[in-house]
Write a protein that holds these residues in place. Structure first.
Motif, PDB file in Angstrom:
ATOM      1  N   PHE B 209     -35.859  39.070  -8.517  1.00 33.57           N
ATOM      2  CA  PHE B 209     -36.777  38.000  -8.878  1.00 33.57           C
ATOM      3  C   PHE B 209     -36.500  36.856  -7.939  1.00 33.57           C
ATOM      4  O   PHE B 209     -35.358  36.423  -7.835  1.00 33.57           O
ATOM      5  N   PHE B 210     -37.493  36.404  -7.205  1.00 29.12           N
ATOM      6  CA  PHE B 210     -37.207  35.275  -6.325  1.00 29.12           C
ATOM      7  C   PHE B 210     -38.250  34.191  -6.381  1.00 29.12           C
ATOM      8  O   PHE B 210     -39.408  34.412  -6.708  1.00 29.12           O
ATOM      9  N   VAL B 211     -37.751  33.001  -6.081  1.00 27.97           N
ATOM     10  CA  VAL B 211     -38.528  31.791  -6.199  1.00 27.97           C
ATOM     11  C   VAL B 211     -38.725  31.264  -4.785  1.00 27.97           C
ATOM     12  O   VAL B 211     -37.776  31.235  -4.015  1.00 27.97           O
ATOM     13  N   THR B 212     -39.945  30.940  -4.412  1.00 30.60           N
ATOM     14  CA  THR B 212     -40.174  30.494  -3.037  1.00 30.60           C
ATOM     15  C   THR B 212     -41.402  29.605  -2.953  1.00 30.60           C
ATOM     16  O   THR B 212     -42.251  29.610  -3.840  1.00 30.60           O
ATOM     17  N   HIS B 213     -41.457  28.804  -1.880  1.00 29.22           N
ATOM     18  CA  HIS B 213     -42.666  28.032  -1.625  1.00 29.22           C
ATOM     19  C   HIS B 213     -43.390  28.612  -0.414  1.00 29.22           C
ATOM     20  O   HIS B 213     -44.403  28.096   0.012  1.00 29.22           O
ATOM     21  N   ASN B 214     -42.825  29.695   0.126  1.00 24.56           N
ATOM     22  CA  ASN B 214     -43.280  30.240   1.395  1.00 24.56           C
ATOM     23  C   ASN B 214     -44.203  31.437   1.139  1.00 24.56           C
ATOM     24  O   ASN B 214     -43.763  32.492   0.671  1.00 24.56           O
TER      25      ASN B 214
END
Lengths: 591, 476
Positions: B209-214
């Motif tokens: 699970f990952f969180v990104t703005h990209n």
């Protein structure tokens, strides 16, 4: 031939690489063994001496033989370290609980603040009588009172520092510890202790330095019109002055300086250099502090072997134990019936309530005694004396600032000079200058300087150094582009002070001035009363008053005057220093 | 919610490892007077075997979602379920790789990795085996005895991964794990993480699970992408990403998916018809004399309570950045879209949108679809000398409800002084999804530039800036 591991290592050498050296047991190890054995033997012998028989009516005389100085020094140093150990233990417990228990914090922090403001020296008589009653017939009671005095001089700022580093640990490091479910013990050893190590070591160093003043004072005390002298360097000095033995006095001063320097080199410098690795910044820049002692110890095969074969298995074992205990604790809090948990918590509160209640009753008793035995006029008089001493403390702070700020800036602006001067100023701050008071008082008598003014100089002697070395540190921290900008815009000397130096030095000066002023209040108890031979000089002031009632053993007056002094300190902290701190934080931060 | 590309038939059958059910989260503001809502009614689950990306601008509450899943924070409302049961305490199924690495600087690489093992209580030999394996998988062998400060950013993050791997988590979580790294290092690590997940037998990592703005990162790595909007954080789109691994940036579906997500995000952040702003679009005043500082343009100010419909927040963007944006637009001949723009100015997408939005609120740019172009006012503004710019700026911000209200309050206040804390408290109630102190700072910065208000930090009061000549004296 270069060992393979050395030639292929893709990163700079690290300290834990010492195992890879080809040779084994060496002269460093021999030194370590001899050193440890000698230390153990000394502690055992001196510890035995502490329980020496003591007849309150005929205190043992102190021999002024210069050959005895090493023995006396050792006794003093032992006292210092016992007190320091206690202060460290207190720091861990108090700081840890205050940081982790929000409810306890509400009580613990203000209490610490008040304790910090209480003039320790005034309490000596009270604690001495208490401890003597605890250990009748031996010097141990007096010994404990002296150690307690040193403890109270050391503990508070260490605790504040430790608490502060605990609550400012970067949140993501805390989160990592939670996610990987470190138990309390591991969290402490892996995160909290390392993160606070640097602050702890620096505060310890400062506290230890401050402790010398109190050890010198508390070894030779007059309580209830009796002179009690514990064997030690401070009492040796006092005896030398009493008997007018200048040679012995000078020898004692030299011994004191040597002791401070040796402890600095053997204990604090190595610790500071070792603590470098606990810096939180991830970049390894700047000149790291070094210590020849640490370099030497790192060459010891014996210590490395002990670390690998004793310390590491122990830590693994304690880690597993910690996980199990943590699991058990968690299971307990999850599964234990509410009744059990509630009664446990109830018991905790009960103990606290009993303690607080007991203290409160005590305070009420003392309060009643004060009311019946002290007239309102006397109380007003004491408060008035407080203002006189306040004037002295203020004047001392202003004078020391006026003298040392320009000098500190000049020194701090020359890095090479600063590197020599700063440790010197620190040692000067450590030196228990009260040992030399009698000589200076002799000068006052000869030069007909009234003690009312002379005591300002006496206070300044011990405390001005804090202003000096903080200003030096501040001057070293001024970014060079700001200095260059001042030069490029050809600011006049006055303009440069106004626009650059005063704002940049202000936060550092503030730290120094707070310490200096706080120290001056304490010092007033020994500085406002002075003895030179048969002549006793007494200034008008709260410090002198406390000193006199302490000698007389007038309990209600002691309690009241100490409370007044503590009140002065607390109010000043709130009204003056706290605001200046806010100002420094808001306006003069360099970032 | 719109579910698209139903290619992957399996997800529905897969067991959710952790679920957020109607979760809301709010924090008290620093003064404690009110609360800022970070997340609003969020429903989200991480399923076994997937690589889920949570995509959103910075400050939208992505990291908060991750912390809720990890049990590091608790929801204000709603529930966090682990295996169907409410989560109690720290979630033992999770390991986190942090944006800032969160390594212990006083421990060596090996000791740092060992931290991930503590909970597993292995004997010395098994510990050594696990660490050795993780270090090999992650490419850190030879660095066992190095301290983090001796390593580059990329190597430090590898330590973060190794520490997470040895914990054998059921879900590996990454909190902007690549955004503190340089472009090349990040690219390299992204590839390796995808490989780790695809060869889950070796690394033991089945779900990520990952969180990104990209956007690119999400499209390149994730098997499912959840788009979250900000102020407050709400789940807006859930998009399955069926592109085959290893992914090729040049594959036709790839660009299409990126474009689809870009369009979705832009329409969230810059809706084509911003109700209030568009209605009162600034019109270029014909008589520029009216724009002289301190002149009649104050006459525009008065507003009645009747016109006070909806208060719109203003993005925390410095004035100089807005001017910089106009200058970039002036240099680019044809229209430019928000994504090219963010490439050109080297800011992350979310930040760029903030700048564009600010300029749009001031009537300086217009944004049909993803395109950004300057309005007439914008051109006029750029060409104008500073006093006229300031007058235009003043004219524009006095069209904004926030400034109108502030101005009216200043007029009503005794001796035209407002207490900063009162204003912050009011902002907090008016705009519960914004950081009130940050908003306050932006208000002050814009107001100072427009020379309509001044702020004294020592007394914490807002006053009018009087158009007397003293300001100009100070500048010379």
């Amino acid at each position: 031939m270069i060992p393979r591991s050395l030639s292929t290592r893709p990163y700079p050498d690290t300290t834990s690489q010492s195992l890879e050296r080809g040779w084994r047991f060496g002269w460093v190890d021999a030194l370590v063994i001899v050193g440890v054995l000698a230390l153990l033997r000394t502690v055992v012998v001196l510890g035995g001496d502490m329980r020496a028989q003591f007849d309150a009516l005929h205190p043992p005389p102190l021999a002024l033989d210069v050959a005895l100085i090493p023995y006396y020094t050792a006794r003093t140093v032992l006292r210092m370290f016992i007190a320091f150990g206690a202060a460290l233990a207190f720091t861990f417990v108090w700081g840890y609980v205050a940081a982790h228990n929000r409810r306890a914090r509400i009580v613990m922090l203000p209490l610490l603040d008040i304790l910090q403001s209480v003039p320790v020296l005034g309490f000596l008589s009270v604690t001495v009588t208490g401890f003597i009653a605890l250990f009748p017939g031996t010097l141990l009671g007096v010994e404990c009172a002296a150690i307690f005095a040193i403890f109270t001089a050391q503990a508070w700022n260490m605790t504040f520092g430790f608490y502060h580093s605990l609550v400012t640990i970067p949140p993501e490091l805390e989160e990592a510890a939670s996610v990987y479910r470190l138990g309390r013990l591991q969290r402490f050893t892996k995160l909290e202790l390392p993160a606070s190590a640097i602050s702890l070591i620096w505060n310890s160093m400062m506290s230890f330095g401050g402790g010398w003043f109190f050890v010198a004072q508390s070894e030779a005390i007059s309580v209830l019109n009796k002179d009690i002298k514990l064997p030690g360097l401070g009492s040796y000095m006092a005896a030398a002055v009493e008997q007018g033995d200048t040679r012995a006095a000078v020898a004692a001063i030299v011994a004191m300086i040597v002791t401070i320097v040796v402890i600095d080199q053997l204990v604090w410098r190595p610790l500071v250099a070792w603590a470098e690795k606990f810096k939180l910044e991830q970049t390894g820049a700047g000149a790291a502090p070094t210590s020849w002692m640490l370099t030497l110890l790192r060459q010891s095969f014996l210590l490395q072997w002990l670390s690998d074969h004793v310390a590491q298995p122990l830590t693994r074992w304690s880690r597993h134990a910690g996980v199990m205990l943590g699991d058990a604790g968690e299971r307990f809090t999850r599964t234990a019936p509410t009744a059990v948990r509630r009664s446990l918590r109830g018991a905790g509160w009960l103990i606290l309530a009993v303690g607080v209640g007991w203290l409160a009753l005590d305070a009420v008793g003392i309060g009643r005694e004060i009311r019946t035995r002290l007239s309102a006029q006397e109380m007003l008089h004491i408060v008035g004396l407080g203002f006189l001493t306040l004037g002295r403390v203020a004047l001392m702070t202003v004078l020391a600032t006026a003298i040392w700020t320009p000098l500190g800036l000049a020194i701090g602006s020359r890095p090479r000079l600063a590197r020599i001067a700063q440790p010197l100023a620190q040692i000067a701050a450590s030196f228990p200058v009260n040992m030399t008071f009698p000589f200076i008082v002799g000068f006052f008598v000869a030069a007909r300087i009234p003690i009312d003014w002379g005591s300002i100089l006496l206070m300044a002697l011990g405390t001005q150094w804090y202003i000096l070395f903080n200003v030096i540190a501040g001057a070293m921290a001024i970014p060079s582009d700001l200095r260059e900008a001042a030069r490029v815009f050809r600011l006049s000397r006055w303009a440069a002070w106004k626009k650059l130096y005063i704002p940049a030095l202000f936060p550092f000066w503030l730290t120094g001035a707070v310490t200096a002023a706080g120290g001056a209040w304490n010092a007033s108890i020994v500085a406002e009363v002075a003895q030179w031979g048969d002549r006793k000089l007494v200034a008008d002031g709260l410090g002198a008053y406390i000193a006199q009632v302490t000698t007389r053993g007038d309990q209600p007056a002691i309690w009241f005057s100490i409370a007044v002094m503590a009140l002065f300190v607390v109010v000043l902290n709130r009204v003056v220093w706290r605001r200046l701190y806010d100002l420094a934080e808001r306006r003069f931060r360099l970032d | 919610m719109n579910e698209t590309s139903p290619i992957d038939a399996r997800p529905a059958a897969r067991e959710p490892l952790i679920e957020l059910r109607h979760v809301s989260k709010s924090w008290p503001t620093p003064d404690g007077a009110s609360r800022v809502t970070i997340l609003d009614d969020v429903d989200l689950d991480v399923r076994d075997g997937e690589m889920l990306a949570l995509l959103g601008q910075s400050g939208c509450g992505k990291s908060t979602i991750l912390r809720l899943m990890a049990g590091l924070a608790e929801p204000t409302q709603g529930a966090v379920l682990r295996g169907g049961e409410p989560l109690a305490g720290v979630n033992p199924d999770l390991a986190i790789v942090f944006q800032s690495f969160a390594l212990y600087p006083w421990l060596t690489v090996e000791e740092n990795v060992r931290v991930g093992l503590i909970q597993r209580r292995l004997d010395a030999a098994a510990e050594a085996r696990e660490i050795e394996r993780a270090l090999t998988v992650i490419g850190l062998t030879g660095y066992e005895n190095a301290y983090p400060k001796q390593l580059s950013g990329g190597m430090r993050q590898r330590v973060g991964f190794a520490r997470a791997l040895v914990a054998r988590p059921r879900i590996l979580c990454m909190d902007e794990a690549f955004s503190a790294l340089d472009v090349l290092t990040a690219e390299n690590l992204r590839n390796e993480v995808v490989e780790l997940w695809r060869n889950s037998e070796d690394a033991g990592i089945r779900s990520i699970f990952f969180v990104t703005h990209n956007i690119d990162e999400a499209v390149f790595m994730a098997s499912r992408i959840v788009i979250i909007s900000s102020h407050p954080g709400r789940i807006r789109h859930v998009i399955d990403n069926p592109l085959p691994y290893p992914r090729d940036v040049n594959a036709p579906g790839y660009a299409a998916l990126v474009a689809q997500i870009r369009a979705a995000i832009t329409s969230l952040a810059l809706p084509d018809e911003p109700a209030a702003a568009r209605a009162e679009r600034v019109v270029l005043p014909l008589d520029s004399a009216a724009l002289e500082p301190g002149s009649a343009s104050d006459a525009v100010v008065p507003t009645t309570r009747a016109t006070r419909t909806r208060v719109e927040s203003i993005p925390a963007v410095p004035v100089n950045t807005i001017v910089g944006l106009l200058e970039i637009l002036e240099d680019s001949r044809e229209t430019i879209d928000v994504f090219e723009l963010s490439d050109r100015i080297g800011k992350e997408f979310g930040e760029t949108i903030g700048v564009v939005k600010a300029a749009e609120m001031l009537g300086l740019v217009d944004t049909p679809k993803d395109d950004v172009h300057m309005t007439e006012v914008g051109w006029y503004f750029l060409a104008a000398p500073l006093p006229v710019r300031k007058a235009l700026f003043k004219h524009a911000i006095l069209k904004l409800r926030l400034f109108q209200m502030l101005s009216a309050e200043l007029d009503a206040a005794p001796d035209e002084r407002l207490d900063a804390d009162a204003v912050v408290a009011e902002l907090a109630t008016l705009l519960p999804y914004d950081q009130p102190t940050k908003l306050f700072d932006t208000l002050v910065t814009w107001g100072r530039y427009a020379e309509i208000l001044d702020y004294d930090e020592a007394t914490r009061t807002i006053t009018r800036q009087h158009p007397a000549a003293e300001d100009e004296d100070d500048d010379t």
